[in-house]
Scaffold this active site. Structure first.
Site, PDB file in Angstrom:
ATOM      1  N   THR A   1     -23.671 -23.438  22.473  1.00 60.91           N
ATOM      2  CA  THR A   1     -24.766 -22.471  22.483  1.00 60.91           C
ATOM      3  C   THR A   1     -25.343 -22.136  21.116  1.00 60.91           C
ATOM      4  O   THR A   1     -25.971 -21.093  20.943  1.00 60.91           O
ATOM      5  CB  THR A   1     -24.327 -21.167  23.173  1.00 60.91           C
ATOM      6  OG1 THR A   1     -23.232 -20.586  22.450  1.00 60.91           O
ATOM      7  CG2 THR A   1     -23.929 -21.412  24.617  1.00 60.91           C
TER       8      THR A   1
ATOM      9  N   ASP B   1     -10.368 -29.516  16.876  1.00 61.17           N
ATOM     10  CA  ASP B   1     -11.467 -30.404  16.493  1.00 61.17           C
ATOM     11  C   ASP B   1     -12.041 -30.040  15.125  1.00 61.17           C
ATOM     12  O   ASP B   1     -11.936 -28.910  14.663  1.00 61.17           O
ATOM     13  CB  ASP B   1     -12.580 -30.338  17.534  1.00 61.17           C
ATOM     14  CG  ASP B   1     -13.159 -28.931  17.670  1.00 61.17           C
ATOM     15  OD1 ASP B   1     -12.364 -27.973  17.743  1.00 61.17           O
ATOM     16  OD2 ASP B   1     -14.394 -28.786  17.691  1.00 61.17           O
ATOM     17  N   GLU B   2     -12.660 -31.032  14.492  1.00 60.43           N
ATOM     18  CA  GLU B   2     -13.507 -30.859  13.311  1.00 60.43           C
ATOM     19  C   GLU B   2     -12.867 -29.929  12.269  1.00 60.43           C
ATOM     20  O   GLU B   2     -13.431 -28.901  11.898  1.00 60.43           O
ATOM     21  CB  GLU B   2     -14.883 -30.329  13.732  1.00 60.43           C
ATOM     22  CG  GLU B   2     -15.627 -31.307  14.630  1.00 60.43           C
ATOM     23  CD  GLU B   2     -16.989 -30.812  15.087  1.00 60.43           C
ATOM     24  OE1 GLU B   2     -17.884 -31.644  15.300  1.00 60.43           O
ATOM     25  OE2 GLU B   2     -17.167 -29.575  15.224  1.00 60.43           O
TER      26      GLU B   2
END
Length: 431
Positions: A358, A237-238
């Site tokens: 988180t 991802d990303e």
């Protein structure tokens, strides 16, 4: 005793003669025991003290709707000690959730011991500071953060989870979210730099050299030696500007190891995926629909419904409010199988998972607040038939919140945070 029906199913009968449990398999037996614990009431969820002895006369015949009922726990941005991961295994089991997806690496920290490359933890497992709140307007904490799990730690977690019929799925994120690895071994990256102390998308990604692919093949070999799970996460991802070849190479390497690669839905953009790849659909449901139609299995986890770090109301009392408002009711109302899937395509949906990132959850107490009681709603969604129960919130309030109290879970009250759960003055970025 075995019973007919889907895997994980069971029949429980309580009468004056005692309790009879018949299960389809060992996982079904565990699910039945968790139901028995629920019937015993909140006292059965305490670690010690007098245990209840009486349960109502009843017959329960039940089985899970989905095979993949998971939670992704991000231990890279803020490290959770081993004891807290073991506690999370217990919490998943208590809610009949059966997959713990551990996000072990990111720009902000590397948490998996790799014996071939010790600097990944010597250098990459800690950062010198952390952003406190949203990166657009917040300051820094002014103290280091770090930690990692040894391979023995992780084998212990895997065994502890297996005894409770929870599968631990590891993830090493490539080619983006890799600054901690680049800090340890600069030759892996296009640019240098230390372990990142900020949040968001980092433009620094892994390079496309064959030596980098060879490096990560060794890393994934050690990962697969520690984690016996069928599915192994590779991220994907990303990753701004990356062509995806590294993802495809590692996916094929995982398949040669007898496992299945598991990536976020951006892997669909990296070219044809090897058969056997599992896709996690997080940018809405479109990725899951595309993956299913291309013949890939899917885990649904769209951010607007099951990102449990997102704010729980639009109240200014919500601590570090990020993302869209995702209420308890929103989670419970969600349907994991997109209506657009037809024919055999819905069968490609293995199930769903809730994701707990988180960046803004820097302690076990903050993780509890973000996860619960929404995770209880999610657990019912992935276990039960698609029809919704209008009495869910009342059942939660009267019966399940006392169980969470007994377990010591510091959940968000239904009417808003306790005073000590607020973080006034720490900016978020609500959408």
């Amino acid at each position: 005793m075995l019973v007919d029906g889907p895997p994980g199913g069971y029949r429980l009968v309580s009468s004056e003669d005692g309790v009879l449990i018949e299960a389809h398999d060992a996982e079904g037996e565990m699910n039945a025991l968790q139901t028995l614990r629920q019937l015993l009431g909140p006292g059965a969820f305490r670690a010690a003290g007098d245990k209840p002895q009486v349960i109502p006369a009843c017959e329960v015949v039940d089985h899970p709707r989905f095979a993949w009922r998971g939670v992704m726990l991000d231990v890279a941005r803020h490290f959770l000690p081993k004891r807290e991961v073991l506690r999370w295994v217990e919490l998943l089991s208590a809610h009949k959730l059966n997959v713990l997806h551990l996000h072990l690496t990111d720009d902000q920290g590397w948490r998996f011991e790799v014996k071939a490359y010790p600097k990944l933890t010597e250098v990459g497992s800690w950062r010198d500071d952390s952003r406190f709140g949203d990166r657009r307007s917040a300051g820094m904490k002014g103290r280091p953060h770090g930690g990692f799990y040894t391979q023995d730690d992780l084998r212990e977690i895997v065994a502890y989870a297996a005894a409770r019929h929870v599968t631990v799925v590891p993830e090493i994120d490539i080619p983006g979210h890799s600054q901690a690895a680049i800090a340890a071994y600069p030759e892996l990256g296009l640019h240098g730099g230390g372990v990142w102390s900020d949040w968001g998308i980092n433009e620094r990604v892994l390079n496309t050299e064959q030596s980098t692919a060879d490096f990560y093949k060794v890393v994934f070999d050690e990962l697969m030696d520690v984690f016996p799970a069928e599915v192994i996460g590779l991220g994907g991802d990303e990753a701004p500007g990356h062509d995806g070849e590294l993802v495809r190479q590692i996916a094929r390497h995982i398949l040669r190891g007898g496992r299945r690669p598991y990536g976020w839905d951006e892997v669909l953009d990296s070219g044809p995926l090897p058969a056997g790849t599992v896709v996690a659909s997080w940018r809405g449901v479109e990725g899951g629909i595309t993956a299913a139609r291309e013949g890939h299995d899917v885990v649904m986890c769209p951010e607007e419904f099951v990102y449990l770090d997102y704010r729980q109301s639009d109240s200014p009392d919500e601590p570090i409010p990020v993302g869209t408002v995702t209420t308890l009711e929103d989670v419970y109302a969600w349907e994991p199988v997109p209506a657009e899937l037809t024919g055999d395509e819905p069968g490609r949906v293995l199930g769903a998972q809730a994701n707990i990132w988180t960046e803004h959850l820097d302690s076990a107490r903050r993780v509890d607040y973000a996860a619960f009681p929404r995770l209880a709603a999610f657990a019912e969604v992935v276990w039960s038939p698609a029809e919704k129960d209008p009495g869910f919130v009342q059942r939660l309030r009267e019966h399940h919140l006392p169980r969470l109290d007994a377990l010591g879970v510091e959940y968000r009250p239904l009417n808003g945070p306790h005073p000590w759960q607020r973080l006034p003055g720490v900016p978020g970025f609500p959408r």
